[in-house]
Design a protein around this motif. Sequence first.
Motif, mmCIF file in Angstrom:
data_model
loop_
_atom_site.group_PDB
_atom_site.id
_atom_site.type_symbol
_atom_site.label_atom_id
_atom_site.label_comp_id
_atom_site.label_asym_id
_atom_site.label_seq_id
_atom_site.Cartn_x
_atom_site.Cartn_y
_atom_site.Cartn_z
ATOM 1 N N LEU A 741 -19.935 43.293 -7.404
ATOM 2 C CA LEU A 741 -18.881 42.292 -7.241
ATOM 3 C C LEU A 741 -18.522 42.128 -5.769
ATOM 4 O O LEU A 741 -18.319 41.000 -5.288
ATOM 5 C CB LEU A 741 -17.651 42.701 -8.050
ATOM 6 N N ARG A 742 -18.465 43.238 -5.030
ATOM 7 C CA ARG A 742 -18.150 43.163 -3.597
ATOM 8 C C ARG A 742 -19.187 42.306 -2.863
ATOM 9 O O ARG A 742 -18.833 41.437 -2.045
ATOM 10 C CB ARG A 742 -18.097 44.565 -2.995
ATOM 11 N N GLN A 743 -20.456 42.557 -3.158
ATOM 12 C CA GLN A 743 -21.512 41.790 -2.498
ATOM 13 C C GLN A 743 -21.429 40.314 -2.898
ATOM 14 O O GLN A 743 -21.642 39.414 -2.067
ATOM 15 C CB GLN A 743 -22.876 42.375 -2.851
ATOM 16 N N LYS A 746 -18.616 38.585 -0.954
ATOM 17 C CA LYS A 746 -18.969 38.297 0.435
ATOM 18 C C LYS A 746 -19.745 36.990 0.536
ATOM 19 O O LYS A 746 -19.468 36.150 1.411
ATOM 20 C CB LYS A 746 -19.788 39.454 1.004
ATOM 21 N N LYS A 747 -20.733 36.795 -0.346
ATOM 22 C CA LYS A 747 -21.517 35.560 -0.337
ATOM 23 C C LYS A 747 -20.659 34.363 -0.748
ATOM 24 O O LYS A 747 -20.768 33.281 -0.159
ATOM 25 C CB LYS A 747 -22.703 35.692 -1.279
ATOM 26 N N GLU A 748 -19.806 34.561 -1.747
ATOM 27 C CA GLU A 748 -18.978 33.461 -2.244
ATOM 28 C C GLU A 748 -18.000 32.986 -1.177
ATOM 29 O O GLU A 748 -17.735 31.782 -1.046
ATOM 30 C CB GLU A 748 -18.211 33.918 -3.492
ATOM 31 N N ALA A 749 -17.461 33.952 -0.400
ATOM 32 C CA ALA A 749 -16.482 33.579 0.626
ATOM 33 C C ALA A 749 -17.104 32.778 1.763
ATOM 34 O O ALA A 749 -16.386 32.110 2.534
ATOM 35 C CB ALA A 749 -15.818 34.841 1.183
ATOM 36 N N GLU A 750 -18.422 32.829 1.914
ATOM 37 C CA GLU A 750 -19.107 32.104 2.992
ATOM 38 C C GLU A 750 -19.347 30.633 2.637
ATOM 39 O O GLU A 750 -19.781 29.850 3.495
ATOM 40 C CB GLU A 750 -20.433 32.789 3.305
ATOM 41 N N LYS A 751 -19.070 30.247 1.388
ATOM 42 C CA LYS A 751 -19.281 28.865 0.981
ATOM 43 C C LYS A 751 -18.271 27.954 1.654
ATOM 44 O O LYS A 751 -17.142 28.349 1.962
ATOM 45 C CB LYS A 751 -19.169 28.736 -0.547
ATOM 46 N N LEU A 762 -10.534 35.776 -2.704
ATOM 47 C CA LEU A 762 -11.791 36.449 -2.393
ATOM 48 C C LEU A 762 -11.617 37.431 -1.235
ATOM 49 O O LEU A 762 -12.161 38.545 -1.260
ATOM 50 C CB LEU A 762 -12.853 35.404 -2.033
ATOM 51 N N PHE A 763 -10.867 37.041 -0.216
ATOM 52 C CA PHE A 763 -10.649 37.921 0.931
ATOM 53 C C PHE A 763 -9.884 39.177 0.493
ATOM 54 O O PHE A 763 -10.225 40.293 0.894
ATOM 55 C CB PHE A 763 -9.877 37.170 2.015
ATOM 56 N N PHE A 772 -12.475 50.664 -0.849
ATOM 57 C CA PHE A 772 -12.880 51.533 -1.955
ATOM 58 C C PHE A 772 -14.275 52.104 -1.702
ATOM 59 O O PHE A 772 -14.550 53.274 -1.957
ATOM 60 C CB PHE A 772 -12.848 50.728 -3.259
ATOM 61 N N LYS A 773 -15.157 51.285 -1.163
ATOM 62 C CA LYS A 773 -16.528 51.712 -0.872
ATOM 63 C C LYS A 773 -16.566 52.686 0.312
ATOM 64 O O LYS A 773 -17.245 53.722 0.278
ATOM 65 C CB LYS A 773 -17.392 50.491 -0.568
ATOM 66 N N ASP A 774 -15.834 52.373 1.390
ATOM 67 C CA ASP A 774 -15.931 53.159 2.621
ATOM 68 C C ASP A 774 -15.202 54.495 2.526
ATOM 69 O O ASP A 774 -15.690 55.506 3.036
ATOM 70 C CB ASP A 774 -15.352 52.366 3.793
ATOM 71 N N LYS A 775 -14.052 54.499 1.881
ATOM 72 C CA LYS A 775 -13.207 55.691 1.920
ATOM 73 C C LYS A 775 -12.933 56.288 0.543
ATOM 74 O O LYS A 775 -12.226 57.286 0.437
ATOM 75 C CB LYS A 775 -11.878 55.355 2.603
ATOM 76 N N GLY A 776 -13.504 55.683 -0.474
ATOM 77 C CA GLY A 776 -13.261 56.213 -1.817
ATOM 78 C C GLY A 776 -11.810 56.139 -2.222
ATOM 79 O O GLY A 776 -11.338 56.919 -3.038
ATOM 80 N N LYS A 777 -11.073 55.215 -1.625
ATOM 81 C CA LYS A 777 -9.644 55.081 -1.895
ATOM 82 C C LYS A 777 -9.359 53.695 -2.453
ATOM 83 O O LYS A 777 -10.074 52.734 -2.170
ATOM 84 C CB LYS A 777 -8.844 55.289 -0.606
#
Length: 814
Positions: A741-743, A746-751, A762-763, A772-777
């Motif tokens: 979903l994160r990926q 990112k693509k959807e926000a570039e439209k 989206l942001f 959540f991905k970087d820090k597990g928080k």
Amino acid sequence: MFYCSTLFAQDLPSIDQKTEGLDKKEGFMTYYWDESQGKVWLEVDTFDTEFLYVNSLTAGMGSNDIGLDRNQLGDDRIVYFDRRGDKVLLVQPNYSYRAITDNPKEKASVQDAFAQSVLWGFEVAAKEGNRILVDATDFLLRDAHGVVERLKQNEEGSYSVSGSRSALYPEGTMNFPKNTEFEATLTFTGSSPGGQVHSVTPTPDAITVRQHHSFVQLPDDDFEPRTFDPRAGYFGISYQDYSTPIGQPLTKRFITRHRLKKKNPDAPMSEAVEPIVYYLDPGTPEPVRGALLDGARWWNQAFEAAGYKNAFQVKMLPDSAHPMDVRYNMINWVHRSTRGWSYGTSVVDPRTGEIIKGHVLLGSLRVRQDYLIAEGLLSPYKGETSYDEDNPMLQMALARIRQLSAHEIGHTLGLAHNFASSVNDRASVMDYPAPKVSINADSTLNLSNAYDTNIGEWDKVTISYGYADTDNPTELKTILTNAIDEGLLFISDYDARPAGGAHPKAHLWDNGTNAVDQLDHIMDVRRIALKNFSVSNIPVGTPMAKLEDALVPIYLYHRYQLDGTAKLIGGLNYSYTLRGDEQPNPKPVADSIQRAALNAMLKTIQPDALQMPQKIIDLIPPRPLSYYNSRELFNSHTDPAFDPLGAAETAANMTIDLLLNTNRTARLIDYKARDNNRLGLSDLLGQLLDVTWQAPAQSGYRGAIQNTVNHLVLYHMMELASDREASSQVRAITNLKLEELRQWMKKEAEKQGLSEQREAALFYGYRMLQLFKDKGKVMEPSTPLPPPPGSPIGSGQPFLDCSLQPKNTYNDCS
């Protein structure tokens, strides 16, 4: 020591000397009333003879949240007096561990192995032969009902009994041949009173109630305990019998039931030697009084099916009787400041399971909540409309009260909930019934068949098992096997609770045999009620802001059917099977049914289902002076203005929270692992994202609803992915879906050409998932708005802590 005790005994006055001029009350236990000193002197003439001690609350606090109600039963205990020199101890033996044997040494070895409880110690004040006299005043003026502990556990303040503001209550103190009753006015003083204490007490630092004490002669030995069978639908008692031969079950289990015998055991239909009689609280007003009497009397249908004629009777309590007198089975009408649970309690002989007193408490505000639901459904106030006896809202509310009366009495007859009865055409009043609302040909709503009008077929089975005049195990077994062969189901509390429940046929507040079809029907009823919602939902002269009171149960009308439908997903068909009874083995719910349930639930979080008609939004102003907000209304982000997006958030959150339950998601993984064609957690999450984040973006009000739902999905998925109570595979799959979903975000926000509303959503979502991905928080998201109190329909709310209820309390949260 012996010499000192002898001198002490010689110095004691006689009972006649000590009680000269006092008012003597003879009965089960003789006592003397000293009016000038406000004391009770108790004469004890039997030692080591067991009797029943019951404490209760005669005048309560009137707060459902605190849970200290008028006429509330407390604990019941077997006790006996034990004389030790200048003391008399009130001892409670330990009946949880026994040795049923003729060997006294074996009995003693078990008694000494487990602790007993000494409840009180009295000093001997006078003696005459084998009789002694003790001052019982302090014993009667103590907090026997646990008011102090209840207030503390509810964080409502720190209190203690004030001796100077407490006294015995002669009006509730009386004596009879088989029971002695005492009552006391107790005032609790303290500090830091909580909000509930403030709401129901005139001076919050002084809480005055009345507590009742009953000394009761135990029943004779002419009662045959009946074996507990998990298929029969009864509560029970249990104990460990250490005289049991090795290889046989140590724990013995028996059902709880009243004593009932036929006058003519050989007759198919016979009157009872002594019928079971219940008495209605004379403080109950009409027309509720008549409805409660009618519903209570339904039980005679079940006893007739068991072979008894007129064995169950209901009468008005005589003016001379006390409701806490153990001789009276009671139906009490109880007032509280907020709507609350009704429940059935019993005084039970722990030796045998015999019910000595059935005791029902019915919350008086639930009938008004049912009336409110009917107002919301019917929009009945066209112009100056007034209603007489044909008032359809009143008729529905009274129909519910009849069923409620039968339901709570059923608990006091020993019966547990049966939440599978709705699939058997309302086979039991021991279910939680939702109002059955039909849709007329002209798309209007019809409440004429909202609730049942008789006892159910399952109820006849349970009464026959518990009360049939037979002790033949084969005959009792046949009663249950015949019911199973007829397709009657029994599933009780734990297996029917919605959060992580798995049984596809045992639901609270539902109707019909198919939960998916019923959800579709309920959504149709809700749609019609919302379409028709207008000023006609409140009487002329009512503040317009009160429209929200009628709106809440209608907008959230589907909340209970969501619970039932969710249990099909990852559901498991099973029963309370015994070896040899040939019931089917557990089996997952058919995949097609699980997928249909998921599709039906996903529809409930679509903007079409969640948007509030504009005409409703335009009608509801902020609350006027004296009509303040309450927990019965929607929680809001926009106070004082009405918050339609907040209502949508509340409704959608209920659906998503049920779908992403940790137990349910783990079952989906298990089922998928054993059959790859089945619905799995990855499939569920994929479909959830398809209809939310990855659905075509909408605009305006519908777009705001869509974004609200999207944020809820993200919140619950991250909660599940980081939940230490969830299985590792549940967390793994959910984390994978979040990364996908994160990926995608990112693509959807570039439209190009995204609306500000869509870009912001989206942001926001991407930032949360990146952290959540970087820090597990989990970046602190907004906590979803909780729904107003709801269950049970037309009564109660989820603030009552069932763990604080007295034992032998069979209530709507047991």
